[in-house]
Design a protein around this motif. Structure first.
Motif, short mmCIF file in Angstrom:
data_model
loop_
_atom_site.label_atom_id
_atom_site.label_comp_id
_atom_site.label_asym_id
_atom_site.label_seq_id
_atom_site.Cartn_x
_atom_site.Cartn_y
_atom_site.Cartn_z
N VAL A 25 0.81 -1.22 0.00
CA VAL A 25 0.00 0.00 0.00
C VAL A 25 0.85 1.27 0.00
O VAL A 25 0.38 2.35 -0.36
N LYS A 26 2.11 1.13 0.40
CA LYS A 26 2.96 2.32 0.45
C LYS A 26 4.43 1.89 0.41
O LYS A 26 4.78 0.85 0.97
N ASN A 62 8.52 3.60 0.78
CA ASN A 62 9.50 4.68 0.82
C ASN A 62 10.89 4.08 0.60
O ASN A 62 11.01 2.91 0.26
N THR A 100 5.17 -0.77 3.14
CA THR A 100 3.98 -0.96 3.96
C THR A 100 2.98 -1.82 3.19
O THR A 100 2.73 -1.59 2.01
N THR A 110 -2.07 -3.50 9.32
CA THR A 110 -0.97 -3.05 8.46
C THR A 110 0.36 -3.54 9.03
O THR A 110 0.55 -3.53 10.25
N CYS A 137 5.89 -1.07 -6.71
CA CYS A 137 4.87 -0.03 -6.62
C CYS A 137 3.68 -0.53 -5.80
O CYS A 137 3.61 -1.72 -5.45
N SER A 138 2.77 0.37 -5.49
CA SER A 138 1.56 0.00 -4.75
C SER A 138 0.76 -1.02 -5.56
O SER A 138 0.66 -0.93 -6.78
#
Length: 440
Positions: free
Chosen positions: A23-24, A26, A31, A65, A78-79
């Motif tokens: 979902v995320k 960095n 995440t 999560t 990527c997401s």
């Protein structure tokens, strides 16, 4: 079996593969959600667009999560990418085929010599040897270096640190110890160092001889997680051979890079920075690794040397300070001695072996105490002697120290390619000190 019974048996189980979803992302943490996971679970992230794959570890959970620290870099993901739970967990394959090889933390060969035939899986993370199962350190472990064997004698199962600034000679001393020791198995962990140093260490410091040696490599360009678990994986390899009743030499370069890797992971997960930016987890991780070395009753031993990089030659560095409190001795390399051409530059006055008095003879110990006393006198009066302000005859002990200065320095100097016999080393030390030991 009737088809109706087979159909019932098949339909009673869920045969779909569970997966989560990113979902995320960095620079250091991915995440995801959709999977029931636990801390330290291994997962595989698969890109939907490029079919690229990478392994990661669950390092934090917040409700549904969870946060993954990847073993490689995150470029290309990527997401929406899928996350699968890896059932093998944090285990590595080990076996005798590792001997003579250069591998990464997952035991994948990087020396171009073909695949390995290891079949036994062992966990990377293990509990240290229980306190009451540790054997007494009562045997000398010779490393073939005069200044260590003679003045800082170490025992089988001892843990020592090699503390030095950059460019003082850690790698050279490591090579001398690996070549000079008679340990049947040698495990070398090169963690967080420059990639150029790996072939250089093998060819220059080891002479290209990897007999009974395993080298585990996680270079500075690897991810923080790879560098962190590279050290634990190397220790698991050493434990595999120790459990066979063998005496293992374990050398790791360096503890500082290992702690820096945990600093990157901890700060990315929101841990508060403490001294020099290190989060608390960096300091608590050191005993988890170092305490796994030692001597175990009914099994073999792991004699460990951990190098610690002293930034700016500052011995109060938090990693150096914490390491000294855990280890059974420390060998300090001096930049000042390298300026005088003394190699290996072991500063015997700042170094100590905590088990030495239990494993050496009384005459040997007296010679060491006398050597240190005379060497201390020389250091304290060095300025007076150099400017000619000291008059011979004023101090009998200092006169003796001045007379023996050249021979004492000669005893400390050793060519990087030579190996010293332990018995000959002790004999020459006791001969050098002579009757002066009777003054103690």
């Amino acid at each position: 079996m009737p088809f109706s019974s087979l159909k019932t048996k098949i339909s009673s189980k869920n045969h779909s593969v569970s997966f989560g979803e990113v979902v995320k992302i960095n620079a250091t943490v991915i995440t995801a959600n959709g999977l029931k996971v636990s801390i330290s679970d291994m997962v595989k992230i698969v890109s939907n667009t490029t079919a690229q794959e990478t392994m990661g570890m669950v390092t934090e959970i917040d409700g549904d999560t969870f946060f993954i620290t990847p073993f490689s870099f995150v470029e290309g993901f990527c997401s929406g990418d899928k996350v699968f739970l890896d059932q093998t967990g944090l285990n590595i394959p080990v076996g005798d085929s590792l001997l003579g090889r250069v591998v990464d933390p997952f035991m994948r060969p990087i020396d171009g010599k073909g695949n390995l035939s290891n079949s036994k899986l062992t966990p990377i993370i293990k509990a240290p040897i229980a306190a009451m199962k540790r054997g007494m350190i009562d045997e000398v472990f010779s490393v073939g270096v005069k200044s260590i064997d003679g003045l800082l004698t170490c025992g089988k199962g001892q843990k020592l640190g090699i503390f030095a600034g950059s460019g003082v000679g850690k790698s050279t001393l490591m090579g001398m110890i690996v070549r000079g020791s008679d340990a049947p198995i040698k495990v070398v962990a090169l963690i967080g160092e420059r990639g150029r140093e790996v072939p250089e260490f093998i060819e220059k410091n080891l002479g290209g001889d990897l007999t009974n040696t395993v080298i585990i490599v996680a270079t500075s360009d690897d991810s923080p997680l790879m560098r962190k678990y590279g050290a634990f994986a190397a220790m698991s390899v050493a434990e595999f051979f120790k459990d066979q009743g063998l005496d293992v030499l374990f050398i790791m370069d360096s503890v500082t890079r290992f702690a820096m890797a945990q600093r990157e992971i901890g700060l990315a997960l929101g841990e508060p920075p403490t001294s020099k930016g290190y989060p608390p987890s960096s300091l608590t991780l050191l005993p988890q690794l170092m305490e796994r070395a030692g001597k175990e009753e009914g099994k073999g031993s792991i004699t460990a040397f951990f190098t610690v990089l002293i930034e700016g030659d500052d011995m109060s560095d938090p990693i150096a300070d914490q390491s000294r409190s855990i280890l059974d001795g420390h060998i300090v390399l001096s930049r000042e001695l390298t300026d005088f051409g003394i190699y290996p530059p072991v500063h015997i006055l700042n170094s100590a072996s905590r088990v030495m008095s239990d494993i050496v003879s009384e005459s040997h110990l007296k010679s060491v105490m006398r050597f240190r006393r005379l060497y201390t006198l020389l250091k304290e009066n060095e300025t007076l002697i150099r400017i000619g302000a000291y008059t011979k005859g004023s101090d009998r002990e200092l006169d003796e120290a001045i007379d023996k200065k050249e021979k004492m320095e000669k005893f400390m100097i050793q060519n990087s390619t030579s190996k010293s016999s332990y018995d000959e080393c002790i004999e020459s030390l006791e001969k050098l000190m002579g009757d002066s030991t009777s003054l103690l």
